[in-house]
Design a protein around this motif. Sequence first.
Motif: not given
Length: 93
Positions: A45-53, A55-60, A83-89, A22-24
């Motif tokens: 990059l965030a849009t590209r990662a989402q299109k590729l499916g 690993p789930k992550g977060s963009a802020r 929050t990112f580190l505490a959230t299960p993938a 997962p990426l933040l």
Amino acid sequence: SMRGPMNDAPLGDWPIDHVGVPLLLMAGDHDDYSFAHIFTATKTLATRAQKLGAPKGSARFFENTGHSIHDERPVRLAANIATFLATPAAQLR
């Protein structure tokens, strides 16, 4: 940042396309200077990662913030990281 000819590369051709964790991603909206375009590149990059499916992550994205998020918005930055580190993938977007 990812910029230049790679911006138009087919999906799967960027090194980031093969990240298996997962990426933040974070950027300030005022960090889009003509020599780097970090804000725009991070959104791409965030849009590209989402299109590729990828690993789930977060963009802020931080409004009224430049390159030094750690100086300009330290509490908000720390909260987002915690929050990112505490959230299960499985629960990340």
